[in-house]
Design a protein around this motif. Sequence first.
Motif, PDB file in Angstrom:
ATOM      1  N   ARG A  94       0.815  -1.221   0.000  1.00  0.00           N
ATOM      2  CA  ARG A  94       0.000   0.000   0.000  1.00  0.00           C
ATOM      3  C   ARG A  94       0.845   1.267   0.000  1.00  0.00           C
ATOM      4  NH1 ARG A  94      -4.427  -1.007   4.846  1.00  0.00           N
ATOM      5  NH2 ARG A  94      -5.721  -2.595   3.821  1.00  0.00           N
ATOM      6  N   LEU A  95       2.112   1.156   0.373  1.00  0.00           N
ATOM      7  CA  LEU A  95       2.949   2.334   0.557  1.00  0.00           C
ATOM      8  C   LEU A  95       3.352   2.935  -0.781  1.00  0.00           C
ATOM      9  CD1 LEU A  95       5.302   1.032   3.383  1.00  0.00           C
ATOM     10  CD2 LEU A  95       3.210   2.389   3.631  1.00  0.00           C
ATOM     11  N   THR A  96       3.549   4.237  -0.774  1.00  0.00           N
ATOM     12  CA  THR A  96       4.056   4.949  -1.944  1.00  0.00           C
ATOM     13  C   THR A  96       5.343   5.667  -1.565  1.00  0.00           C
ATOM     14  OG1 THR A  96       2.735   6.913  -1.406  1.00  0.00           O
ATOM     15  CG2 THR A  96       1.735   5.280  -2.883  1.00  0.00           C
ATOM     16  N   GLY A  97       6.137   6.015  -2.542  1.00  0.00           N
ATOM     17  CA  GLY A  97       7.398   6.709  -2.271  1.00  0.00           C
ATOM     18  C   GLY A  97       8.510   5.743  -1.923  1.00  0.00           C
ATOM     19  N   ASP A  98       9.682   6.296  -1.695  1.00  0.00           N
ATOM     20  CA  ASP A  98      10.848   5.481  -1.362  1.00  0.00           C
ATOM     21  C   ASP A  98      10.716   4.929   0.052  1.00  0.00           C
ATOM     22  OD1 ASP A  98      11.994   6.027  -3.818  1.00  0.00           O
ATOM     23  OD2 ASP A  98      13.044   7.816  -3.076  1.00  0.00           O
ATOM     24  N   PRO A  99      10.997   3.643   0.260  1.00  0.00           N
ATOM     25  CA  PRO A  99      10.872   3.066   1.605  1.00  0.00           C
ATOM     26  C   PRO A  99      11.938   3.606   2.546  1.00  0.00           C
ATOM     27  CG  PRO A  99      11.878   1.489   0.107  1.00  0.00           C
ATOM     28  CD  PRO A  99      11.433   2.655  -0.735  1.00  0.00           C
ATOM     29  N   ASP A 100      11.563   3.751   3.834  1.00  0.00           N
ATOM     30  CA  ASP A 100      12.536   4.172   4.827  1.00  0.00           C
ATOM     31  C   ASP A 100      13.290   2.951   5.348  1.00  0.00           C
ATOM     32  OD1 ASP A 100      11.032   2.928   6.926  1.00  0.00           O
ATOM     33  OD2 ASP A 100       9.833   4.750   7.197  1.00  0.00           O
ATOM     34  N   ARG A 101      14.129   3.166   6.357  1.00  0.00           N
ATOM     35  CA  ARG A 101      14.997   2.096   6.841  1.00  0.00           C
ATOM     36  C   ARG A 101      14.194   0.903   7.358  1.00  0.00           C
ATOM     37  NH1 ARG A 101      18.159   4.893  10.014  1.00  0.00           N
ATOM     38  NH2 ARG A 101      19.956   4.935   8.636  1.00  0.00           N
ATOM     39  N   LEU A 102      13.121   1.149   8.081  1.00  0.00           N
ATOM     40  CA  LEU A 102      12.328   0.049   8.618  1.00  0.00           C
ATOM     41  C   LEU A 102      11.467  -0.611   7.551  1.00  0.00           C
ATOM     42  CD1 LEU A 102      11.206   1.419  12.111  1.00  0.00           C
ATOM     43  CD2 LEU A 102      13.080  -0.134  11.570  1.00  0.00           C
ATOM     44  N   GLU A 103      10.895   0.179   6.665  1.00  0.00           N
ATOM     45  CA  GLU A 103      10.046  -0.372   5.611  1.00  0.00           C
ATOM     46  C   GLU A 103      10.818  -1.322   4.697  1.00  0.00           C
ATOM     47  OE1 GLU A 103       7.120   3.578   5.362  1.00  0.00           O
ATOM     48  OE2 GLU A 103       8.657   3.198   3.830  1.00  0.00           O
ATOM     49  N   SER A 104      12.109  -1.069   4.554  1.00  0.00           N
ATOM     50  CA  SER A 104      12.926  -1.881   3.649  1.00  0.00           C
ATOM     51  C   SER A 104      13.716  -2.968   4.370  1.00  0.00           C
ATOM     52  CB  SER A 104      13.902  -0.973   2.885  1.00  0.00           C
ATOM     53  OG  SER A 104      14.749  -0.277   3.779  1.00  0.00           O
ATOM     54  N   ALA A 105      13.303  -3.312   5.601  1.00  0.00           N
ATOM     55  CA  ALA A 105      14.079  -4.254   6.408  1.00  0.00           C
ATOM     56  C   ALA A 105      13.883  -5.713   6.032  1.00  0.00           C
ATOM     57  CB  ALA A 105      13.747  -4.062   7.889  1.00  0.00           C
ATOM     58  N   GLY A 106      12.917  -6.023   5.159  1.00  0.00           N
ATOM     59  CA  GLY A 106      12.767  -7.401   4.693  1.00  0.00           C
ATOM     60  C   GLY A 106      11.561  -8.116   5.278  1.00  0.00           C
ATOM     61  N   ALA A 107      11.121  -9.157   4.563  1.00  0.00           N
ATOM     62  CA  ALA A 107       9.892  -9.857   4.920  1.00  0.00           C
ATOM     63  C   ALA A 107       9.972 -10.525   6.288  1.00  0.00           C
ATOM     64  CB  ALA A 107       9.569 -10.905   3.841  1.00  0.00           C
ATOM     65  N   GLU A 108      11.091 -11.138   6.618  1.00  0.00           N
ATOM     66  CA  GLU A 108      11.213 -11.831   7.897  1.00  0.00           C
ATOM     67  C   GLU A 108      11.153 -10.844   9.055  1.00  0.00           C
ATOM     68  OE1 GLU A 108      11.536 -14.763  10.736  1.00  0.00           O
ATOM     69  OE2 GLU A 108      11.006 -14.869   8.613  1.00  0.00           O
ATOM     70  N   PHE A 109      11.787  -9.705   8.898  1.00  0.00           N
ATOM     71  CA  PHE A 109      11.731  -8.647   9.916  1.00  0.00           C
ATOM     72  C   PHE A 109      10.282  -8.255  10.178  1.00  0.00           C
ATOM     73  CE2 PHE A 109      11.353  -4.103  10.795  1.00  0.00           C
ATOM     74  CZ  PHE A 109      12.166  -3.940  11.898  1.00  0.00           C
ATOM     75  N   HIS A 110       9.515  -8.021   9.118  1.00  0.00           N
ATOM     76  CA  HIS A 110       8.135  -7.572   9.287  1.00  0.00           C
ATOM     77  C   HIS A 110       7.235  -8.684   9.819  1.00  0.00           C
ATOM     78  CE1 HIS A 110       8.625  -3.528   7.737  1.00  0.00           C
ATOM     79  NE2 HIS A 110       9.434  -4.026   6.811  1.00  0.00           N
ATOM     80  N   ARG A 111       7.554  -9.935   9.511  1.00  0.00           N
ATOM     81  CA  ARG A 111       6.807 -11.036  10.116  1.00  0.00           C
ATOM     82  C   ARG A 111       7.030 -11.079  11.614  1.00  0.00           C
ATOM     83  NH1 ARG A 111       7.430 -15.443  12.460  1.00  0.00           N
ATOM     84  NH2 ARG A 111       9.697 -15.415  12.212  1.00  0.00           N
ATOM     85  N   ARG A 112       8.289 -10.882  12.041  1.00  0.00           N
ATOM     86  CA  ARG A 112       8.582 -10.886  13.479  1.00  0.00           C
ATOM     87  C   ARG A 112       7.872  -9.744  14.195  1.00  0.00           C
ATOM     88  NH1 ARG A 112      13.925 -11.855  11.684  1.00  0.00           N
ATOM     89  NH2 ARG A 112      14.560  -9.736  12.245  1.00  0.00           N
ATOM     90  N   THR A 113       7.840  -8.572  13.581  1.00  0.00           N
ATOM     91  CA  THR A 113       7.184  -7.443  14.251  1.00  0.00           C
ATOM     92  C   THR A 113       5.679  -7.674  14.368  1.00  0.00           C
ATOM     93  OG1 THR A 113       6.970  -6.169  12.190  1.00  0.00           O
ATOM     94  CG2 THR A 113       8.946  -5.795  13.515  1.00  0.00           C
ATOM     95  N   ARG A 114       5.065  -8.225  13.307  1.00  0.00           N
ATOM     96  CA  ARG A 114       3.627  -8.517  13.406  1.00  0.00           C
ATOM     97  C   ARG A 114       3.362  -9.522  14.523  1.00  0.00           C
ATOM     98  NH1 ARG A 114      -0.338 -11.762   9.188  1.00  0.00           N
ATOM     99  NH2 ARG A 114      -2.334 -10.971  10.029  1.00  0.00           N
ATOM    100  N   ASP A 115       4.146 -10.589  14.568  1.00  0.00           N
ATOM    101  CA  ASP A 115       3.962 -11.589  15.615  1.00  0.00           C
ATOM    102  C   ASP A 115       4.138 -10.967  17.003  1.00  0.00           C
ATOM    103  OD1 ASP A 115       3.534 -13.487  13.671  1.00  0.00           O
ATOM    104  OD2 ASP A 115       5.539 -14.390  13.825  1.00  0.00           O
ATOM    105  N   ALA A 116       5.083 -10.036  17.122  1.00  0.00           N
ATOM    106  CA  ALA A 116       5.329  -9.390  18.410  1.00  0.00           C
ATOM    107  C   ALA A 116       4.140  -8.533  18.831  1.00  0.00           C
ATOM    108  CB  ALA A 116       6.597  -8.541  18.338  1.00  0.00           C
TER     109      ALA A 116
END
Length: 220
Positions: A157-179
Amino acid sequence: MSDLSTSARVSRPGGRGVFVSFEGGDGVGKSTQLALVAERLRAAGHEVVTTREPGGTTLGLQLREAVLHGEHVSPRTEALLYATDRAHHVDTVVRPALERGAVVLTDRYLDSSVAYQGDGRALGAEEVERLSLWATEGLLPDLTVLLDLDPAVGLARLTGDPDRLESAGAEFHRRTRDAFLARATAGGERWLVVDAALPVEAVQEQVRARLDTLLGEVAP
């Protein structure tokens, strides 16, 4: 919502204000839902302060730029920058507003640090939580709205260039959702978990119902 905190002019009568945080992964709709709540509460006569982390103060904007768009920093440095922003944010924006009876709505608070730095960056959830509680002198929201969504859907859904957290990778974002989900399960009545894949209006209906109960009001 603007970069800096904004407020209406009419104070909520009587006693301490109400503190509400909106949490979840990137692209889940936190800013949209926060803005809708703010509009409705202002129309009902409340003073409403809308803010975000990082970036709810002038100093916060500088820290936001450094931590999200600046040069590479280590995970511990990242966590300390967020804690610095949070300490200043609470001291200069959140507590003063609550003390005068306002409703404070923030786009992210300490639960984001626990999820993103504690679990996503693998620094340890308990360590990061202790740091944030120390920075805020133990201040927790009265209500935390977790907008839950598959990270792949949110990031798309995001637009524009990703920031440091947005570009951290799928596994990173899976861990944050689980947390986030684990904290909501363990956190009791402070949390409201909403499926962010629902239409905006359906999400807002759930948020409004819970907030009306918290404020002790009947929805207009």
